[in-house]
Design an enzyme around this catalytic site. Structure first.
Site, PDB file in Angstrom:
ATOM      1  CG  HIS A  94    -104.210 -37.098  31.717  1.00  0.00           C
ATOM      2  ND1 HIS A  94    -103.719 -36.205  32.639  1.00  0.00           N
ATOM      3  CD2 HIS A  94    -104.215 -36.453  30.519  1.00  0.00           C
ATOM      4  CE1 HIS A  94    -103.430 -35.077  32.025  1.00  0.00           C
ATOM      5  NE2 HIS A  94    -103.722 -35.200  30.740  1.00  0.00           N
ATOM      6  CB  CYS A 127    -104.758 -33.764  34.917  1.00  0.00           C
ATOM      7  SG  CYS A 127    -104.980 -35.434  35.549  1.00  0.00           S
TER       8      CYS A 127
END
Length: 1002
Positions: A833, A460
């Site tokens: 994330h 990510c």
């Protein structure tokens, strides 16, 4: 002579006496003799070799045959003819009921002496037919091994054309019936050797004739998916595990296509697939097999990708205990452990599979500890990690887990991030790495029209950076406009990625190729990384790649091989320098002699540290004042008298007629404080009516409280003077000694795209770990940055959206618009994330606007408010707003802005770049793509439409046959990414919502 030899061999003399007599006969055979005598000797040696009841007799027969083959080739060729061989192969040799088992050995022995004879081709043709007939009769493993040995030594005898494919298929059928009749170690080793010879022949054929591989695999699947004996459960009738030896020789590069075809084949029923995968899992017990676990896991993942969960559940529950038991045997342990890991980590909807193993775990752990080998130690650590993952996923059974926990208490315990990563990456509903780009997707393209990027396993950080760069429209246009032969392989890969993000019909694409090309060598595969570090490495790689091209140009120029037009192109800055490059002047002033030394250096991003909690930097410490723009500050200076900065830099006093115009280091535009009176400066202010400006509604979110941080605060702190004292004293060249000094940084050239990195991760010496600063930082949508200019530059102000430098001030305000915010969700740089908010910033002034006018009010409003924001979260793309950007940390304290992208408005420094882009036709509208790139996108779009149509048909047929609303299906079918979690984050770090069903794109 044949009578003498036969009498000697059949006599009762001792073998040493016989050997001397035989030696004389053999020596005599090397002399010339008539054809009849040769024929008699060949018949006798053939009889001895094929029907001799002792090894001694067979050896003599073999030796005589070899002598006659060498010394009497013509007679041997006449004897060893096609008719004789056909008789041997079809009728055998010897009395009925006692046919010789050595016919194939005999033929292999004789072939070496007729290879150059006129009859050789006829013999090869005969053998090509006969070996095919033989394997169709399902010979024993021993006879199959002899056939394989014959064909390996004499490949001319291997069937050709369609017969070759049929031969491979029938050979696989033979292997499927192999059984080891004895449990003795020697017999087992002999059986394994025979199987390896047969599968080795298949490998040889496949290596030279790859077209035979897929039909062979189809036959293999037909065998293992046969359900004739499925209900009878007769173990002796099940296909042999020796079939595992076939799979190990299938090239791994065919795996993706084979698995895709299997899992999307309408003709394969669920029962057949269940039977096949069950039998494949049994293959883990086959010793010395290579890559068998990879094929098993690939098929399991393939079934998960097409959502055939009922098969996976049934197979896992029926086979997991058998796989677990194989961990006791070192020879098959590695493959069995790989399969077990995937089966357990993917079975996340229920604790049933894990609980089946609980009674067996303590006994296995004890056995592995007693073994005390490297294999056992490694397996114990991996098993402990796996068990802790299951504890984490299925907590709440202390009575069941206590014996297991006691057994593994001395083994390492993985951290929570590692556990979440393993669970996230292996769930059935997670995106599959290797096969991601093959599977049809039911999800349609996002309503935003934007395309997501598939998370390849904690990637990510890369996805958010790529999307931010893609949304930097000027940079994207330049990349897409690159021509062929630019000698920039990484930039070319970025161009292809951007082109697919721009034109693909898929909802999400895989950046796997770009990831492998741009991967920093020190990054750990599968681990979370720092997106800022990746961005710096990427820009540096792209910059150095283009510089290398320029050096090549320089050499070509010296050889006079380049035209003047090409020369002008190469002499310009690199694209990275044009788009992201700025310059900064660092000045150090000795406080004793007042001597000033300076150094200018380039930068592509500014790393902004957080000031100490007790230090306020709302402009009061900056040494770079600019003219204040009246009503457009988020926060007016509290004490204008303190804004004088360092005494050794000249200042411009505020004008008497403008009491509000006190110096301000970094400005934010677009909001008006309540109670302030709008007083735009002539030619400088961007007039915004607070009552009419829709952005004023967001004033509270954008304006930080007085005791909180803002991006201007961090920039002011970055630009503020720093005292060099005590241990940090400066060595003054003029004083020739260490002296107290003052250091200050000044921006001398503002980049077209300003990248700001908020240094949220700091090293904690107490815990020896990097910790994260979770302070909320308000982000202005418009930012004014002070840039130092020379007196000559002061007079040269571009006519678009100008911000004039005040006479004698030496600084000019450069206006920047926020275009992307990369957000980190989590409390550590090694976990969490990333996702990003982005919008496409374009010029505020329409083409054709008069040169003597300032930008219109409507344009500013469009730039600051009306331009749509998007949220990019791996495969998910959705509409968003600046309000969401501003409030993300307020709602989700662990979600903090980390990297910011600002775009310079059309002004003095960006004027030349804008004009160049406009001349090349790329400033407005997307550039045309190269032909091969456009064709690749078109083919992929057609393929995607075909996949969609096929998947829709398969989906409808599959769902109609499923039981009505089973519990496990309802659990999977709920979109867990829509549960209000921050930025779509799941418990799996970097997974982008590992638990979701519809939310992830397969």
């Amino acid at each position: 002579m044949d009578k003498i030899l036969e009498a000697v061999v059949m006599s009762s003399y001792p073998n040493n006496v016989k050997q001397g007599l035989v030696r004389r006969v053999i020596e005599a055979a090397k002399q010339p003799m008539d054809s009849e005598q040769c024929w008699s000797m060949l018949e006798l040696s053939t009889k001895l070799y094929l029907t001799g009841d002792t090894k001694y007799k067979r050896d003599i027969g073999k030796e005589v045959l070899e002598v006659y083959g060498h010394y009497h080739p013509e007679e041997f060729e006449e004897f060893f003819n096609v008719r004789f061989l056909l008789s041997l192969l079809q009728e055998g040799y010897g009395p009925l009921g006692k046919r010789s088992h050595y016919v194939l050995d005999y033929i292999q022995l004789g072939l070496q002496f007729v290879l150059e004879s006129p009859s050789a081709n006829n013999i090869f043709s005969l053998l090509r037919i006969e070996v095919l007939r033989k394997v169709c009769e399902r010979p024993s493993p021993k006879q199959c091994a002899k056939i394989s040995k014959l064909l390996t030594q004499h490949p001319q005898c291997i069937p050709t054309g369609k017969h070759q494919v049929l031969f491979c298929q029938q050979l696989i059928r033979c292997i499927g019936q192999f059984q080891c009749v004895s449990e003795g170690e020697d017999d087992i080793m002999e059986f394994l050797e025979q199987v390896n010879k047969v599968s080795g022949l298949l490998q040889r054929i496949w290596r030279t004739q790859t077209s035979a591989i897929l039909p062979s695999l189809k036959e293999l699947f037909t065998i293992i998916s046969s359900t004739e004996n499925y209900k009878k459960k007769k173990e002796q009738e099940a296909p042999s595990n020796a079939l595992a030896s076939v799979v190990q020789f299938v090239p791994l590069e065919l795996m993706d296509g084979v698995i895709r075809n299997l899992t999307n084949d309408d003709s394969i029923t669920d029962v057949q697939m269940m039977t096949a995968i069950g039998r494949m899992i049994d293959w883990v017990s086959w010793p010395l097999g290579k890559n068998i676990d990879k094929w098993i896991i690939a098929l399991l993942k393939g079934l998960a990708a097409v959502k055939k969960f009922s098969i996976l559940i049934e197979v896992t529950l029926s086979k997991i205990e058998k796989v677990f038991s194989k961990l006791l045997y070192p020879i098959v342990r590695e493959g069995a452990l790989s399969v077990l890991q995937y089966m357990l980590l993917s079975f996340q909807h229920s604790h049933e599979a894990f609980h089946l193993l609980l009674p067996h775990i303590p006994r296995l752990v004890a056995s592995l500890k007693r073994e005390d080998s490297n294999s056992a130690t490694s397996s114990l650590e991996q098993l402990a990690e796996l068990i802790h993952c299951m504890f984490f996923r299925f907590s709440g059974f202390p009575d069941l887990y206590e014996p297991v926990l006691e057994a593994i208490k001395a083994l390492p315990v993985p951290n929570e991030d590692q556990i979440k990563h393993l669970l996230g990456q292996n769930a059935w509903t997670s995106q599959k790495n290797e096969l991601a780009c093959f599977y049809p997707r039911l999800a349609s393209k996002s309503e935003t029209g934007k395309i997501g990027l598939i998370n390849l396993g904690n990637t990510c950080y890369m996805n958010s950076i790529i999307q931010s760069l893609f949304m930097a429209s000027d940079f994207r246009h330049s990349v897409l406009s690159l021509t062929e032969g630019n000698s920039q392989p990484l930039m070319t890969k970025l161009q292809w990625l951007f082109a697919f993000l721009e034109h693909s019909q898929r909802p999400a694409i895989s950046p796997e190729s770009f990831l492998s090309a741009s991967w920093p060598p020190w990054f750990t595969p599968g681990a979370q990384q720092d997106c800022s570090e990746y961005l710096k490495y990427l820009l540096d790689r792209l910059h150095e790649e283009e510089k290398t091209g320029k050096r090549i140009y320089q050499k070509l120029k010296e050889s006079s091989l380049m035209s003047q037009a090409v020369e002008h192109h190469y002499l310009n800055k690199t694209l990275i320098e044009k788009m992201f490059g700025g310059k900064m002047m660092t000045k150090i002033r000795c406080l004793k002699c007042l001597n000033v030394s300076s150094r200018e250096e380039a930068f592509t991003d500014l790393s902004l540290a957080f000031p100490p909690p007790d230090r306020r930097v709302h402009g009061s410490t900056s040494v770079l004042p600019v003219e204040e723009i009246g009503p457009q500050f988020i926060e007016p200076p509290e004490n204008p008298s303190q804004l004088t900065g360092s005494p050794w830099i000249p200042r411009k006093a505020p004008m008497a007629r403008d009491p509000a115009a006190s110096p301000m280091p970094v400005e934010t535009l677009g909001f008006q404080e309540p109670g302030e009176v709008a007083n735009p400066l002539s030619g400088d202010a961007i007039g915004v009516d607070a009552a009419k400006d829709p952005l004023s509604a967001f004033g509270e979110q954008a304006c930080a409280p007085k005791d909180s941080r803002s991006v201007p605060d961090l920039i002011n702190y970055f630009l503020s003077p720093e005292r060099l004292t005590a241990e940090n004293k400066y060595h003054c060249e003029k004083c020739a000694s260490l002296q107290d000094a003052e250091k200050v940084a000044e921006l001398t050239e503002g980049p077209h795209y300003l990248i700001l990195t908020l240094l949220r991760f700091s090293f904690d010496p107490r815990t020896m770990k990097r910790k994260k600063i979770l302070d909320n930082v308000s982000i202005p949508v418009v930012l004014k940055l002070p840039v130092l200019v020379t007196p000559e530059e002061t007079e040269e102000v571009c006519w678009h959206g100008k911000d004039k430098a005040a006479p004698g001030s030496g600084f000019m305000s450069v206006v920047y618009d926020l275009c992307s915010v990369v957000v980190h969700s989590g409390i550590s740089s090694e976990s969490g994330h990333y996702y990003c908010y982005s919008r496409e910033c374009t010029d505020t002034m329409p083409q054709g606007q008069p040169r003597d006018g300032a930008p219109k009010l409507a344009s500013d409003k469009q730039l600051d408010f009306e331009i749509q924001w998007y949220l990019f979260n791996d495969t998910r793309v959705s509409f968003s707003s600046f309000e969401s950007v501003s409030n993300v940390t307020s709602f989700f304290p662990k979600d903090t802005a980390y990297v910011l992208f600002y775009r310079q408005r059309l002004g003095r420094q960006s004027c030349l770049l804008h004009e160049a882009l406009a001349e090349s036709g790329h400033l407005h509208g997307e550039p045309s793509l190269q032909k091969d790139l456009m064709e690749a996108i078109s083919k992929d779009n057609i393929l995607y439409l075909q996949e969609q149509e096929k998947e829709a048909r398969n989906r409808a047929a599959y769902i109609s046959a499923l039981p009505k609303s089973p519990l496990w299906w309802r659990d999977f079918d709920r979109d867990k990414d829509d549960d209000g979690s921050s930025g779509g984050c799941s418990p799996a770090a970097g997974g982008g919502g590992s638990g979701s069903f519809h939310g992830l794109v397969f």
